[in-house]
Design a protein around this motif. Sequence first.
Motif, PDB file in Angstrom:
ATOM      1  N   GLN A   1      24.170 -14.585 -47.186  1.00 60.38           N
ATOM      2  CA  GLN A   1      23.015 -15.379 -46.777  1.00 60.38           C
ATOM      3  C   GLN A   1      21.698 -14.638 -46.994  1.00 60.38           C
ATOM      4  O   GLN A   1      20.631 -15.245 -46.994  1.00 60.38           O
ATOM      5  N   VAL A   2      21.785 -13.332 -47.196  1.00 60.25           N
ATOM      6  CA  VAL A   2      20.578 -12.541 -47.402  1.00 60.25           C
ATOM      7  C   VAL A   2      19.823 -12.982 -48.656  1.00 60.25           C
ATOM      8  O   VAL A   2      18.597 -12.849 -48.738  1.00 60.25           O
ATOM      9  N   VAL A   3      20.536 -13.534 -49.642  1.00 62.27           N
ATOM     10  CA  VAL A   3      19.891 -13.951 -50.888  1.00 62.27           C
ATOM     11  C   VAL A   3      19.043 -15.210 -50.698  1.00 62.27           C
ATOM     12  O   VAL A   3      18.271 -15.577 -51.590  1.00 62.27           O
ATOM     13  N   GLN A   4      19.179 -15.858 -49.546  1.00 64.39           N
ATOM     14  CA  GLN A   4      18.385 -17.055 -49.275  1.00 64.39           C
ATOM     15  C   GLN A   4      16.996 -16.728 -48.733  1.00 64.39           C
ATOM     16  O   GLN A   4      16.149 -17.599 -48.599  1.00 64.39           O
ATOM     17  N   SER A   5      16.779 -15.450 -48.422  1.00 64.84           N
ATOM     18  CA  SER A   5      15.478 -15.010 -47.908  1.00 64.84           C
ATOM     19  C   SER A   5      14.701 -14.296 -49.014  1.00 64.84           C
ATOM     20  O   SER A   5      15.116 -13.230 -49.485  1.00 64.84           O
ATOM     21  N   LYS A   6      13.578 -14.870 -49.434  1.00 65.45           N
ATOM     22  CA  LYS A   6      12.774 -14.270 -50.506  1.00 65.45           C
ATOM     23  C   LYS A   6      12.223 -12.908 -50.090  1.00 65.45           C
ATOM     24  O   LYS A   6      12.163 -11.981 -50.893  1.00 65.45           O
ATOM     25  N   SER A   7      11.818 -12.798 -48.820  1.00 67.22           N
ATOM     26  CA  SER A   7      11.253 -11.530 -48.351  1.00 67.22           C
ATOM     27  C   SER A   7      12.315 -10.425 -48.379  1.00 67.22           C
ATOM     28  O   SER A   7      12.026  -9.279 -48.757  1.00 67.22           O
ATOM     29  N   MET A   8      13.544 -10.775 -47.991  1.00 67.13           N
ATOM     30  CA  MET A   8      14.632  -9.801 -48.022  1.00 67.13           C
ATOM     31  C   MET A   8      14.972  -9.401 -49.456  1.00 67.13           C
ATOM     32  O   MET A   8      15.229  -8.230 -49.745  1.00 67.13           O
ATOM     33  N   LEU A   9      14.959 -10.366 -50.355  1.00 68.71           N
ATOM     34  CA  LEU A   9      15.250 -10.072 -51.760  1.00 68.71           C
ATOM     35  C   LEU A   9      14.220  -9.111 -52.348  1.00 68.71           C
ATOM     36  O   LEU A   9      14.563  -8.207 -53.108  1.00 68.71           O
ATOM     37  N   VAL A  10      12.961  -9.304 -51.971  1.00 68.68           N
ATOM     38  CA  VAL A  10      11.894  -8.403 -52.436  1.00 68.68           C
ATOM     39  C   VAL A  10      12.126  -6.998 -51.896  1.00 68.68           C
ATOM     40  O   VAL A  10      12.008  -5.998 -52.624  1.00 68.68           O
ATOM     41  N   LYS A  11      12.465  -6.904 -50.599  1.00 67.89           N
ATOM     42  CA  LYS A  11      12.732  -5.603 -49.977  1.00 67.89           C
ATOM     43  C   LYS A  11      13.910  -4.903 -50.658  1.00 67.89           C
ATOM     44  O   LYS A  11      13.866  -3.693 -50.911  1.00 67.89           O
ATOM     45  N   ILE A  12      14.945  -5.667 -50.950  1.00 64.84           N
ATOM     46  CA  ILE A  12      16.129  -5.089 -51.590  1.00 64.84           C
ATOM     47  C   ILE A  12      15.799  -4.623 -53.003  1.00 64.84           C
ATOM     48  O   ILE A  12      16.214  -3.537 -53.423  1.00 64.84           O
ATOM     49  N   LEU A  13      15.022  -5.423 -53.741  1.00 63.73           N
ATOM     50  CA  LEU A  13      14.648  -5.049 -55.110  1.00 63.73           C
ATOM     51  C   LEU A  13      13.776  -3.798 -55.123  1.00 63.73           C
ATOM     52  O   LEU A  13      14.043  -2.856 -55.879  1.00 63.73           O
ATOM     53  N   VAL A  14      12.755  -3.768 -54.267  1.00 61.71           N
ATOM     54  CA  VAL A  14      11.839  -2.617 -54.214  1.00 61.71           C
ATOM     55  C   VAL A  14      12.587  -1.358 -53.797  1.00 61.71           C
ATOM     56  O   VAL A  14      12.421  -0.288 -54.400  1.00 61.71           O
ATOM     57  N   SER A  15      13.425  -1.479 -52.760  1.00 58.69           N
ATOM     58  CA  SER A  15      14.166  -0.310 -52.287  1.00 58.69           C
ATOM     59  C   SER A  15      15.151   0.168 -53.353  1.00 58.69           C
ATOM     60  O   SER A  15      15.346   1.385 -53.531  1.00 58.69           O
TER      61      SER A  15
END
Length: 335
Positions: A206-220
Amino acid sequence: MKKKIAKLSIQILISGFFLWLAFRHVVWGDIITAFSLIDVKYVIIGTVLQSTSFFIRASRWQYLLSPVKKISYGSSYQVMTISYAANNLIPLRAGDILRAVLIGNKEKISKVASFSSVILERVADGLTMLIFLIIGFVNLHTESLWLTRLMYLSILVFVTCIVFIVILCKYQQSFIHFLGRMISKKSEKLADTATRFMQNFLVAFQVVQSKSMLVKILVSSLLIWGLEASLFMMIAKSFGISEHVFLLGIVSVAIVNLGIMIPSSPGYVGTFEFFCTLSLGLFMIHSSQSASFSILVHVSQYIPITVIGCIMWLSLTLSNKSSRQRIETIKDESV
């Protein structure tokens, strides 16, 4: 037991084969000479930078586990370092399974959901490696056939993974319902078990449904692998290599980490050295120096996280022992 011994034997043979491939043209006297000329300060700087990547890894795992439970940073870092140390010491990447079990016990969450977060982490890592590989491919202007094939194969694999994950998330309930209905034709009990398993497994997705989380995961992920690549860059500088150091770092870390997906002995012995020397060949680094390079990078990666992970394992064991003793004391007092 015999099967485990057979699997371990096969992995050792695979490691031996890749070690032979990596070092078959090496003059060992030249390796000793290369080591005697390295600038140690760059090795230390690179090792420290690479070790700090685990602080960011711990934060990223918190993001990935957020749909399951908001775990503490301390728990994330402790269990993650233990799992990486285990992968260096135990065959079959058992550290990934151990991570799911430990965090499940420590935070009282589903081990299946925890393991699915590890899978998502591997996908994020793979996509970052692919980005690095594409950057290197574009800027190197190489005609290397094996690199071209590796890049296109990686694109195919990881794009397929992304599409599969997106479809699973979008049609999660329909998929679970379909799976349960198909299995229930043979066994209602098995259908219930499979349904619960898939529900737990897909929670972390479900984490992929959050754009903010996806950005955090990509940046990290970019920060993590930038720090990993910095070790390759610093080791290059320690050997006096000054040209294309940035490209060497990101291309080598990408090729090596895609390459060590091949099953081998604990610690990726053999596969690490082979794919490291293979990537360095793109930069016209001769066999003896690339062999020395691969050994030094591997050792610089292996020792710090293995030591830290073992310390974290000891602290977790002592903490669990202390907790059990407190529970026993409370029980005795209540009696």
